[in-house]
Structures are given as structure tokens and as C-alpha cells.
Design an enzyme around this catalytic site. Structure first.
Site, PDB file in Angstrom:
ATOM      1  N   GLU A 294       0.864  -1.181   0.000  1.00 27.26           N
ATOM      2  CA  GLU A 294       0.000   0.000   0.000  1.00 27.26           C
ATOM      3  C   GLU A 294       0.897   1.226   0.000  1.00 27.26           C
ATOM      4  OE1 GLU A 294      -3.223  -0.347  -0.591  1.00 27.26           O
ATOM      5  OE2 GLU A 294      -2.561  -2.415  -0.761  1.00 27.26           O
TER       6      GLU A 294
ATOM      7  N   CYS B 148      -1.732   9.284   3.777  1.00 28.82           N
ATOM      8  CA  CYS B 148      -1.738   8.834   2.376  1.00 28.82           C
ATOM      9  C   CYS B 148      -3.014   9.289   1.706  1.00 28.82           C
ATOM     10  CB  CYS B 148      -1.620   7.326   2.315  1.00 28.82           C
ATOM     11  SG  CYS B 148      -2.859   6.507   3.313  1.00 28.82           S
TER      12      CYS B 148
END
Ligand code: NAD
Length: 515
Positions: free
Chosen positions: A286, A320
Site C-alpha cells: 500500500e 496517504c
């Protein structure tokens, strides 16, 4: 024991009693700072030749702790412990593994203020952000405990008269969990628990900017009596031991969250077969984002301003999922910009240990320098509308910064900055806005502010991100509600906090008996 999954409510800091509890927890943690901590391999405390400091980004003269800098030998020692422990842990019944998770959750609840206080001091989260991180960690581990039980139950198969069949989800083996600093409980706890709850064993390599929080999490696992060797903590530089951990032939999986550069390197290394390797290593990676919020002509502008400010400047833009591009349709552009600047002026910045500071520091001096470089690039590429300066003092503080008059392909509209820098791009109309939003190698989160359902329906089809939101901020995914993970260079779309996540840590065995 297991009850139906529900999200953990956040702590209300407008309540004086809760504020007092957090102040007490911060004082308590401050009294524990500066100590030296070991690696934990197979339950044993292990020291290394070299050490490193973790520092408070709000006041870098304050040492959080001294941590071991593992070398390749220690990395292999941790891997061997995980590999050996797998031979017993793989047979632990699902109910037992789930029960450990529920116990861990109970202990996290008991230590909720303290865990948040560690994060406030070590990674500069505001009180609200730190509490949300702990709450998310609790939710992820609880969610995965329920999931373990669901996967262990009888799986639906088509019946035939001549055979009895079953499908079992079995673990993969010993793997590596490599975590970032920005969600040191939620992401670290979720990734680690997801892996071991599914029956795997783990070498946990936390970020060198958050080793203290990782150490506290390990203490909770130990208090829950999780058997030694199921999770082995190895601190140190990713550049020293990362490749060793990934390349090792008996490493079965690598679960990574962090930057695109490191994620791609891991993916490449993991794809090469080492001598004696019997499997294709599974990589769950990720990575970064360059998330956009679209502000349409038919948007509630005040609500759009709130959403953009929260998403762009919450935790100094170091999520993020943070919004780093606001794509504003031309008819409402001037009005939106004016309101955005007025709202941004009200942000209070300062050391995270004080409740009143909504925005804290950026994580370290390297990040500070990199963000300030992007601000300079942005000033050349566009027009500085607000902020753009470092705030003097002992911490890594940067003003919330807004830059407009930008081409959609400008460097600051394409590269992940990971700081409080927002680019504003003007779109001709709604379709153009979606094209701008999609003009990125990333595809993590996105949001659209519009009251027009047809436009929202168009965004459902065309806005290519793993987590799409309407008329709300693009940060703050809730476990179970918004399974989280991105497209394209944002990663492998693992959908943490969703029903597909644990599958990534298992393999399915089909068993049939002739009758
Ligand atoms: P980073 O990539 O610098 O570090 C992440 C981890 O990788 C750290 O533990 C680090 O020590 C380790 N590492 C470094 N070099 C390595 C190597 N060669 N081999 C193996 N491991 C190595 O990222 P960071 O600064 O800690 O975190 C910020 C980044 O993480 C941002 O890009 C952000 O977008 C991303 N992130 C993504 C998500 C998501 O869910 N997609 C969530 C949080 C953060």
C-alpha cells in the site's frame, strides 16, 4: 468474546475530564522518555551493536527513546524465530487466534490515552488525530478477529452426490510486516494482527520515526500472552535490513505500507527467486497518493472548504489519503479561494502536546527540507496564495500552504509531497475536473462536492480511485464502512478494514472425499 462489530466512538475532548486524562497520560509518558529499548525476538530482549534515537518532531531536543539498529544477522535471527514458531502457530484454532485479538483490543482500550500520548510525542499527532489512530487500531484488530471466525466457518460449496467437500483457508507462513510512521497504531496494529490472526507469524519492521509506539504495541501483545515468536520486533533502517528480510528464501509474504519508491523496490526484489525458495512470495504493498477533491459549481462551498482544509492540513497533510489537489470548476473558483484562505488563516499550529494546536509538526528534518523544496518549486510553477514558510523554533513546523495558477501536469500537482501543501487547479467544467483528478499515476482517495446527483453518478463511473467520497472529506476511512486501499501506483488495493483483507494472508485448500 465476540459480539457484533461496531466502530469505536472517538473521545470527546470538549469534556474536561477527558482533557485531564490526556494531560495526565502525556505527563506519564514524558516521565518514561529517553530509555533504551531492545529488539524482541522469540520473546527475548536483544541488543545490537548500534542504536538510534527517536525524537519528538514538535521539539527535537526531546529524545523519545533509544532503539536498536538491527543488522542483517539480527534480521535473519528474527526471520528464523518466525519460521520456527509458524510450525506451532499454524495449528492454533481460529477461535484461539480470535480470542488473542479480542484480548489485545481490551488492553488497547485500557491504555487508550497512553497509546495516544505516545503518538502525540513521537509522531506529532494532535490529540484528536492520535485518539482516532488508536480507535482505528482497535477497530481493525476487532474486525479481523470477527473475520478469522468467518473464514474458519463452513464455506459455501456446490454439493455433489458422490463426494463430501470442504474449503479451508490456511495461513501462508512466516512473513514481513513493514510499516510507515504516520499511523503507528492503526496501520502497524492492523497489518500485524491481520497477518497473525490468519495464522501466520511475523517479523515486524516499524518505521525508524515511530519505534516507540511499535514497542508499546509489542508490550500489549505480550500482556495478552500472545506466544513468543508469533510477532518479532526488529527496529532499524529499512535500507540496512529491508532487502535481507525481503530476499530471504523462506519469507512467504511481505505486507508493506509506505512510499511508492520503497514499495516498488520490495515488489521487484520479492519477484526474484532465491536459492531454495519454493513459492512465489506474496506482496501486499500500500503506497502513496496524490488525492484530489473536486469542487463543482453546484457545491455547498462552505462545506467544501471545510472538507478541503481538514483533508489537506489535518496532521499536516501527512496522510496517504490527504487532499493535495483541489480541482475547482471555474465559475466558483474565486469565491472558493477567498473562503479557503479565510478558513486556513484560523488554523492553530504548534506543539502537538497542547490540545489547542490543531496542526502539529512534520515528522523530521528530512521531510521538512523536502516539503520546503516543493514549496519553492510550487512558487515557480504557480502563485503562492497562502503560507509557504517554515515556523522558527525547536520543532518541524510549516505553515499550511496554498498554491494556485498551476498547470495540471506541474510537478507539485503530480508528485506526492506528504506535507501541508495544497495545489489548486482550475477546471473548465465538471468533466474537465474529473479528467484533471484522474491525471495522476496514483489512485488512492478522492472526493466530489456537488449537489447534482447526475454529476455524482458520473464520478462513480469515471473517478478512478480506491476510496471515493461525496460531499465529505477524503480522509478518515472507517473500518468496516470504507475498506481502504488504492489503485495504480497507490498499491495493491488490499482494502484494509474490509472483508477481503484476510484473504491476502491465506491460501485456500479444497478437500474432497468420495462417498
Ligand atoms: P517509507 O517508504 O519511507 O518507509 C516505510 C517503511 O519501509 C519504513 O519502515 C522503512 O524503514 C521501510 N523501508 C525503507 N527502505 C526499505 C527497503 N529498502 N526495504 C524494506 N523496507 C524499507 O514511507 P514512510 O515515510 O514511512 O511513510 C510515508 C509514505 O507511506 C507515504 O508515501 C504515504 O502515502 C504512504 N502511506 C500509504 C498508506 C496506504 O494505505 N496507501 C498509508 C500510510 C502511508
Amino acid at each position: 468474546m465476540s459480539t457484533e462489530f461496531k466502530n469505536t466512538p472517538l473521545i470527546d475532548f470538549s469534556d474536561e475530564e477527558n482533557r485531564r486524562k490526556m494531560e495526565d497520560a502525556i505527563s506519564k509518558v514524558e516521565s518514561e522518555l529517553g530509555k533504551e529499548w531492545s529488539l524482541i525476538i522469540n520473546g527475548k530482549r536483544i541488543k545490537c551493536r548500534d542504536q538510534f534515537f527517536s525524537r519528538n518532531p514538535s521539539d527535537y531536543e526531546q529524545i523519545i527513546g533509544i532503539y536498536q539498529k538491527a543488522d542483517q544477522q539480527r534480521a535473519v535471527m528474527a526471520l528464523d524465530a518466525a519460521i520456527k514458531t509458524f510450525e506451532t502457530w499454524r495449528f492454533a484454532p481460529a477461535e484461539e487466534r480470535a480470542e488473542y485479538c479480542f484480548k489485545i483490543v481490551d488492553l488497547m482500550r485500557e491504555n487508550r490515552f497512553k497509546l495516544a500520548a505516545w503518538m502525540i510525542l513521537e509522531v506529532g499527532k494532535s490529540w484528536v488525530e492520535a485518539d482516532a489512530d488508536v480507535a482505528e487500531g482497535i477497530d481493525l484488530i476487532k474486525f479481523y478477529a470477527h473475520e478469522v471466525l468467518r473464514y474458519a466457518a463452513e464455506q459455501p460449496l456446490t454439493k455433489v452426490a458422490y463426494e463430501e467437500s470442504e474449503l479451508r483457508y490456511i495461513p501462508l507462513g512466516a512473513g514481513i510486516v513493514i510499516t510507515p510512521w504516520n499511523f503507528p497504531i492503526a496501520i502497524l496494529g492492523g497489518m500485524t494482527a491481520g497477518a497473525f490472526a490468519a495464522g501466520n507469524t511475523v517479523v515486524l519492521k516499524p518505521s525508524s520515526d515511530a519505534p516507540g509506539v511499535a514497542r508499546k504495541f509489542m508490550e500489549i501483545l505480550e500482556k495478552a500472552n500472545l506466544p513468543p515468536g508469533v510477532v518479532n520486533l526488529v527496529t532499524g533502517a529499512g535500507s540496512d535490513i529491508g532487502d535481507t528480510l525481503v530476499i530471504y528464501p523462506q519469507t512467504r509474504f511481505i505486507s508493506f505500507t509506505g512510499s511508492k519508491e520503497v514499495g516498488l523496490r520490495i515488489n521487484e526484489h520479492a519477484s526474484r527467486i532465491s536459492m531454495g525458495q519454493k513459492w512465489i512470495k506474496r506482496v501486499i504493498a500500500e503506497m502513496g497518493g496524490k488525492n484530489a477533491i473536486i469542487v463543482d459549481t453546484e457545491a455547498d462551498l462552505d462545506s467544501a472548504v471545510e472538507g478541503v482544509v481538514a483533508s489537506a492540513f489535518g496532521y499536516s497533510g501527512q496522510k496517504c489519503s490527504a487532499c493535495s489537489r483541489a480541482v475547482v470548476v471555474s465559475d466558483v473558483y474565486d469565491d472558493f479561494i477567498e473562503r479557503l484562505i479565510e478558513r486556513t488563516k484560523k488554523i492553530k499550529i504548534g506543539p502537538a502536546k497542547y490540545y489547542e494546536n490543531w496542526m502539529g509538526p512534520v515528522i523530521n528534518l528530512k521531510a521538512l527540507a523536502s516539503i520546503m523544496d516543493y514549496v519553492e518549486i510550487g512558487k515557480r510553477e504557480g502563485r503562492l496564495l497562502y503560507g509557504g514558510r517554515r515556523i522558527n523554533g525547536n520543532g518541524n513546523f510549516i505553515e499550511p500552504t496554498i498554491i494556485d495558477n498551476l498547470d495540471r501536469r506541474a510537478t507539485i500537482c503530480q508528485e506526492e509531497i506528504f506535507g501541508p501543501v495544497l495545489s489548486i487547479i482550475k477546471a473548465q467544467d465538471f468533466k474537465d475536473a474529473i479528467e484533471i483528478a484522474n491525471d495522476s499515476e496514483y489512485g488512492l482517495t478522492g472526493s466530489v462536492y456537488s449537489e447534482n446527483q447526475e454529476k455524482l453518478d458520473l464520478a462513480k463511473d469515471l473517478f478512478h480511485v480506491g476510496n471515493l467520497y461525496f460531499n465529505r472529506k477524503c480522509t478518515g476511512a472507517l473500518v468496516g464502512v470504507h475498506p481502504f486501499g488504492g489503485f495504480n501506483m497507490s498499491g495493491t488495493d488490499s482494502k484494509a478494514g474490509g472483508r477481503d483483507y484476510l484473504l491476502l494472508f491465506t491460501q485456500a485448500k479444497s478437500i474432497s472425499k468420495k462417498i
